[in-house]
Design an enzyme around this catalytic site. Structure first.
Site, PDB file in Angstrom:
ATOM      1  N   HIS A 275      40.990  13.480  39.102  1.00 16.50           N
ATOM      2  CA  HIS A 275      41.534  12.106  38.847  1.00 16.50           C
ATOM      3  C   HIS A 275      43.000  12.167  39.115  1.00 16.50           C
ATOM      4  O   HIS A 275      43.710  13.255  38.443  1.00 16.50           O
ATOM      5  CB  HIS A 275      41.229  11.520  37.336  1.00 16.50           C
ATOM      6  CG  HIS A 275      39.650  11.351  37.387  1.00 16.50           C
ATOM      7  ND1 HIS A 275      39.233  10.158  37.942  1.00 16.50           N
ATOM      8  CD2 HIS A 275      38.520  11.909  36.615  1.00 16.50           C
ATOM      9  CE1 HIS A 275      38.047   9.854  37.265  1.00 16.50           C
ATOM     10  NE2 HIS A 275      37.755  10.892  36.800  1.00 16.50           N
TER      11      HIS A 275
ATOM     12  N   TYR B 228      41.287   3.347  29.517  1.00 13.47           N
ATOM     13  CA  TYR B 228      41.384   3.185  27.938  1.00 13.47           C
ATOM     14  C   TYR B 228      41.676   1.492  27.653  1.00 13.47           C
ATOM     15  O   TYR B 228      42.671   1.414  28.152  1.00 13.47           O
ATOM     16  CB  TYR B 228      42.326   3.849  27.542  1.00 13.47           C
ATOM     17  CG  TYR B 228      42.278   5.695  27.559  1.00 13.47           C
ATOM     18  CD1 TYR B 228      42.507   6.443  28.882  1.00 13.47           C
ATOM     19  CD2 TYR B 228      41.921   6.304  26.448  1.00 13.47           C
ATOM     20  CE1 TYR B 228      42.322   7.405  29.241  1.00 13.47           C
ATOM     21  CE2 TYR B 228      41.591   7.643  26.713  1.00 13.47           C
ATOM     22  CZ  TYR B 228      41.719   8.386  27.798  1.00 13.47           C
ATOM     23  OH  TYR B 228      41.354   9.706  27.960  1.00 13.47           O
TER      24      TYR B 228
ATOM     25  N   PRO C  82      39.734  12.479  19.773  1.00 13.79           N
ATOM     26  CA  PRO C  82      39.535  12.653  21.216  1.00 13.79           C
ATOM     27  C   PRO C  82      40.207  11.674  22.299  1.00 13.79           C
ATOM     28  O   PRO C  82      40.158  12.022  23.454  1.00 13.79           O
ATOM     29  CB  PRO C  82      37.954  12.331  21.398  1.00 13.79           C
ATOM     30  CG  PRO C  82      37.695  11.343  20.190  1.00 13.79           C
ATOM     31  CD  PRO C  82      38.531  11.874  19.052  1.00 13.79           C
TER      32      PRO C  82
ATOM     33  N   LYS D 174      42.337  16.317  24.463  1.00  8.78           N
ATOM     34  CA  LYS D 174      42.861  17.449  24.431  1.00  8.78           C
ATOM     35  C   LYS D 174      42.121  18.623  23.716  1.00  8.78           C
ATOM     36  O   LYS D 174      42.514  19.710  23.804  1.00  8.78           O
ATOM     37  CB  LYS D 174      44.136  17.378  23.539  1.00  8.78           C
ATOM     38  CG  LYS D 174      45.155  16.489  24.241  1.00  8.78           C
ATOM     39  CD  LYS D 174      45.954  17.489  25.112  1.00  8.78           C
ATOM     40  CE  LYS D 174      46.610  16.745  26.425  1.00  8.78           C
ATOM     41  NZ  LYS D 174      46.073  16.595  27.658  1.00  8.78           N
TER      42      LYS D 174
ATOM     43  N   TYR E 208      49.297  13.921  29.271  1.00  7.31           N
ATOM     44  CA  TYR E 208      47.935  13.677  29.543  1.00  7.31           C
ATOM     45  C   TYR E 208      47.390  15.040  30.493  1.00  7.31           C
ATOM     46  O   TYR E 208      46.287  15.483  30.336  1.00  7.31           O
ATOM     47  CB  TYR E 208      47.556  12.570  30.333  1.00  7.31           C
ATOM     48  CG  TYR E 208      46.210  12.100  30.379  1.00  7.31           C
ATOM     49  CD1 TYR E 208      45.364  11.648  29.176  1.00  7.31           C
ATOM     50  CD2 TYR E 208      45.363  12.226  31.320  1.00  7.31           C
ATOM     51  CE1 TYR E 208      44.124  11.546  29.068  1.00  7.31           C
ATOM     52  CE2 TYR E 208      44.021  11.796  31.512  1.00  7.31           C
ATOM     53  CZ  TYR E 208      43.638  11.501  30.233  1.00  7.31           C
ATOM     54  OH  TYR E 208      41.996  10.991  30.338  1.00  7.31           O
TER      55      TYR E 208
HETATM   56  P1  RFL Z   1      32.636  24.064  19.133  1.00  3.98           P
HETATM   57  O1  RFL Z   1      32.239  23.436  20.288  1.00  3.98           O
HETATM   58  O2  RFL Z   1      32.388  23.246  17.956  1.00  3.98           O
HETATM   59  O3  RFL Z   1      31.728  25.388  19.020  1.00  3.98           O
HETATM   60  C1  RFL Z   1      31.806  26.166  17.758  1.00  3.98           C
HETATM   61  C2  RFL Z   1      30.407  26.805  17.663  1.00  3.98           C
HETATM   62  O4  RFL Z   1      30.159  27.654  16.505  1.00  3.98           O
HETATM   63  C3  RFL Z   1      28.998  27.764  15.979  1.00  3.98           C
HETATM   64  N1  RFL Z   1      29.069  27.970  14.676  1.00  3.98           N
HETATM   65  C4  RFL Z   1      28.576  28.993  14.279  1.00  3.98           C
HETATM   66  N2  RFL Z   1      28.040  30.252  14.855  1.00  3.98           N
HETATM   67  C5  RFL Z   1      27.758  31.112  13.840  1.00  3.98           C
HETATM   68  N3  RFL Z   1      27.945  31.101  12.679  1.00  3.98           N
HETATM   69  C6  RFL Z   1      28.454  29.932  11.821  1.00  3.98           C
HETATM   70  N4  RFL Z   1      28.581  29.874  10.485  1.00  3.98           N
HETATM   71  C7  RFL Z   1      28.877  28.919  12.703  1.00  3.98           C
HETATM   72  N5  RFL Z   1      29.383  27.591  12.472  1.00  3.98           N
HETATM   73  C8  RFL Z   1      29.555  27.132  13.732  1.00  3.98           C
HETATM   74  C9  RFL Z   1      28.563  26.258  16.256  1.00  3.98           C
HETATM   75  O5  RFL Z   1      27.011  26.075  16.227  1.00  3.98           O
HETATM   76  C10 RFL Z   1      29.162  26.075  18.006  1.00  3.98           C
HETATM   77  O6  RFL Z   1      28.330  26.408  18.895  1.00  3.98           O
HETATM   78  O7  RFL Z   1      34.135  24.556  19.093  1.00  3.98           O
HETATM   79  P2  RFL Z   1      34.964  25.137  20.014  1.00  3.98           P
HETATM   80  O8  RFL Z   1      34.280  26.065  20.934  1.00  3.98           O
HETATM   81  O9  RFL Z   1      36.382  25.508  19.550  1.00  3.98           O
HETATM   82  O10 RFL Z   1      35.180  23.936  21.328  1.00  3.98           O
HETATM   83  C11 RFL Z   1      35.936  22.744  20.831  1.00  3.98           C
HETATM   84  C12 RFL Z   1      35.353  21.402  21.618  1.00  3.98           C
HETATM   85  O11 RFL Z   1      34.037  21.530  21.497  1.00  3.98           O
HETATM   86  C13 RFL Z   1      36.220  20.358  21.220  1.00  3.98           C
HETATM   87  O12 RFL Z   1      37.400  20.542  20.802  1.00  3.98           O
HETATM   88  C14 RFL Z   1      36.047  19.103  22.174  1.00  3.98           C
HETATM   89  O13 RFL Z   1      34.732  18.664  22.319  1.00  3.98           O
HETATM   90  C15 RFL Z   1      36.881  17.997  21.961  1.00  3.98           C
HETATM   91  N6  RFL Z   1      36.655  16.746  22.800  1.00  3.98           N
HETATM   92  C16 RFL Z   1      37.400  16.897  24.087  1.00  3.98           C
HETATM   93  N7  RFL Z   1      38.231  17.657  24.229  1.00  3.98           N
HETATM   94  C17 RFL Z   1      38.928  17.365  25.348  1.00  3.98           C
HETATM   95  O14 RFL Z   1      39.520  18.640  25.979  1.00  3.98           O
HETATM   96  N8  RFL Z   1      38.468  16.766  26.420  1.00  3.98           N
HETATM   97  C18 RFL Z   1      37.839  15.672  26.165  1.00  3.98           C
HETATM   98  O15 RFL Z   1      37.661  14.751  26.741  1.00  3.98           O
HETATM   99  C19 RFL Z   1      37.268  15.527  24.892  1.00  3.98           C
HETATM  100  N9  RFL Z   1      36.370  14.594  24.380  1.00  3.98           N
HETATM  101  C20 RFL Z   1      35.892  15.789  22.316  1.00  3.98           C
HETATM  102  C21 RFL Z   1      35.712  14.497  23.333  1.00  3.98           C
HETATM  103  C22 RFL Z   1      34.928  15.631  21.003  1.00  3.98           C
HETATM  104  C23 RFL Z   1      34.149  14.603  20.927  1.00  3.98           C
HETATM  105  N10 RFL Z   1      33.621  14.866  19.503  1.00  3.98           N
HETATM  106  C24 RFL Z   1      32.178  14.444  19.592  1.00  3.98           C
HETATM  107  C25 RFL Z   1      34.187  15.392  18.577  1.00  3.98           C
HETATM  108  C26 RFL Z   1      34.820  13.603  22.898  1.00  3.98           C
HETATM  109  C27 RFL Z   1      34.074  13.509  21.555  1.00  3.98           C
HETATM  110  C28 RFL Z   1      33.462  12.236  21.603  1.00  3.98           C
HETATM  111  C1  PHB Z   2      34.848  11.839  27.950  1.00  2.00           C
HETATM  112  O1  PHB Z   2      34.702  11.897  29.351  1.00  2.00           O
HETATM  113  O2  PHB Z   2      33.916  12.172  27.036  1.00  2.00           O
HETATM  114  C2  PHB Z   2      36.090  11.716  27.477  1.00  2.00           C
HETATM  115  C3  PHB Z   2      37.168  11.443  28.377  1.00  2.00           C
HETATM  116  C4  PHB Z   2      38.323  11.025  27.977  1.00  2.00           C
HETATM  117  C5  PHB Z   2      38.502  11.199  26.752  1.00  2.00           C
HETATM  118  C6  PHB Z   2      37.615  11.490  25.546  1.00  2.00           C
HETATM  119  C7  PHB Z   2      36.361  11.718  26.030  1.00  2.00           C
HETATM  120  O3  PHB Z   2      39.892  10.838  26.080  1.00  2.00           O
END
Ligand code: RFL
Ligand code: PHB
Length: 395
Positions: free
Chosen positions: A72, A202, A294, A298, A386
């Site tokens: 993008h 957005y 989110p 980041k 971004y």
């Molecule tokens: P995770 O992915 O939460 O993984 C942690 C893992 O640890 C396990 N765990 C354990 N294992 C052993 N013993 C225990 N006691 C444990 N407790 C937990 C869990 O089961 C899990 O498998 O953390 P990690 O690896 O640091 O990754 C971080 C990302 O997942 C998170 O920052 C992103 O998803 C945030 N996020 C976004 N980030 C972006 O850079 N770009 C995006 O577009 C973006 N969109 C989003 C998002 C997060 C969202 N939600 C649902 C919070 C959109 C959404 C909706």
């Molecule tokens: C996504 O594709 O899930 C997404 C994209 C942009 C954001 C957050 C989530 O800022």
């Protein structure tokens, strides 16, 4: 069992750390509480910075994002029923972001790890961290009714916001900063073509925020701001599509292709940082130490850069026999993290409807949006944050 680094959590942070360490010849074991399928079933991030894409290549898992990712060059802001493109590539001298799902990143890393025969223990119960105030820490866990112990030199806490690693740190040793927002995001994944395949949208509307994103040319990811008290059951697919349309400008709204949802979930929005990120032989990375709302896309990107700094620090420790990297790990990460916290908070504040903000606050938000889309300086500030800061940013 004995290893050099015991990694807690097989999310993107833990798996990427494991891959980067393995390439440098450093042994590691990953302990994950859930099953592999459960981890893949959590639909989360979708937008990768170039630094993250480069790291996937460095870890040996770049083929998926190269072949399936969508590059993008722009985002679009919608307000007062009008679309305002922000050409982030032009504003940053050529940088891009790539749409490629966290599920796909995780799957690529899991397959790579399995192909290399590296140890990952899924469904490891009651993981507990011991002795990390000294140089011989160990981790215990239960699996299939048996107790196990892993001795190591370092523990990497990559176990997300609700994990055991941060919770194991003595209370007085850690400072937490938190802001909870008074709304959540309802997200829907559907196998329909994205309404905007060339720019993430957005939207700030009177009815609340909405976001149009994608996973591929045939799979879309959409979100709408919703009250925290809402449940997924209250949102039929029809209600979701109707609400999304009402929050977009007439053109986008008329072009949305709807279909049955294949995933639907509500996520609360939070800003959170725990400082520092090192406690003796325990190092935190990713969501275990910080959360961003989110809106700025980041979270996963910050997790990836934490892990880059951490892998470099461990590699320098084991291969070059220096403590310099591990001693400055926390400080280097936190500077970048606070920049991303600021950006994510700012974009969240700009794009959402806050239940307690009327009158003056609303007018200020409108003035800022007007300023943003008409000022190259402010648009550039948005664009450079971004696409993400370089790994070794100086400014
Ligand atoms: P995770 O992915 O939460 O993984 C942690 C893992 O640890 C396990 N765990 C354990 N294992 C052993 N013993 C225990 N006691 C444990 N407790 C937990 C869990 O089961 C899990 O498998 O953390 P990690 O690896 O640091 O990754 C971080 C990302 O997942 C998170 O920052 C992103 O998803 C945030 N996020 C976004 N980030 C972006 O850079 N770009 C995006 O577009 C973006 N969109 C989003 C998002 C997060 C969202 N939600 C649902 C919070 C959109 C959404 C909706
Ligand atoms: C996504 O594709 O899930 C997404 C994209 C942009 C954001 C957050 C989530 O800022």
């Amino acid at each position: 069992m004995k290893t050099q680094v015991a990694i807690i959590g097989a999310g993107p942070s833990g798996l990427l750390l494991g891959a980067l360490l393995h390439r440098a010849g450093i042994d590691n074991i990953i302990l994950e509480r859930q099953s592999g399928e459960y981890v893949l079933g959590r639909i989360r991030a979708g937008i990768l910075e170039q630094v993250t894409v480069d790291l996937l290549h460095e870890a040996g898992v770049g083929d998926g994002v190269s072949q399936e990712g969508t590059v993008h060059h722009a985002i679009e802001l919608v307000f007062k029923n009008q679309r305002h493109p922000i050409d982030v590539t032009h504003l940053t001298g050529g940088k891009v972001v790539t749409a490629y799902g966290q599920t796909e990143v995780t799957r690529d890393l899991m397959s790579h790890r399995a192909a290399q025969g590296l140890p990952t223990v899924y469904e490891a119960k009651d993981v507990a961290l011991h002795g990390f105030d000294g140089a011989s820490p160990y981790v215990t866990y239960e699996k299939d009714g048996q107790s196990h112990r892993v001795d190591c030199r370092f523990i990497a806490g990559c176990d997300g916001f609700h994990g055991v690693s941060r919770a194991s740190v003595p209370e007085g040793a850690i400072t937490e900063y938190e802001k909870v927002y008074p709304f959540g995001w309802l997200g829907v994944l559907a196998d329909v073509p994205p309404v905007s395949p060339h720019a993430i949208v957005y939207a700030n509307s009177e009815r609340g925020f909405a976001l149009c994103s994608m996973r591929s040319m045939t799979r879309s990811r959409y979100y709408v701001q919703c009250p925290l008290s809402d449940t997924v059951d209250a949102w039929s697919d029809q209600r979701f599509w109707d609400e999304l349309r009402l929050r977009l400008d007439p053109d986008l709204s008329s072009r949305i292709v709807t279909g049955p949802s294949i995933e639907k979930s509500i996520a609360p929005l939070r800003s959170f940082v725990a400082e520092p990120m090192r406690f003796g032989s325990l190092f935190l990375a990713g969501d275990a130490s910080h959360i961003v709302p989110p809106t700025g896309a980041k979270g996963l990107n910050l997790a990836a850069t934490d892990v880059k700094y951490l892998s470099q620090s461990f590699i320098e420790y084991f291969n070059d026999k220096t403590d310099a990297g591990i001693d400055t790990y926390s400080e280097r990460c936190l500077r970048r993290i606070w920049r991303a916290e600021r950006f994510s908070w700012w974009l969240t504040s700009l794009m959402h409807r806050f239940p307690d903000t009327q009158g003056f606050g609303q007018k200020i938000q409108e003035a800022e949006l007007d300023y943003l889309v008409n000022s190259e300086a402010l648009s550039r500030s948005l664009a450079e944050n971004y696409v993400g800061l370089p790994l070794n940013f100086a400014e």
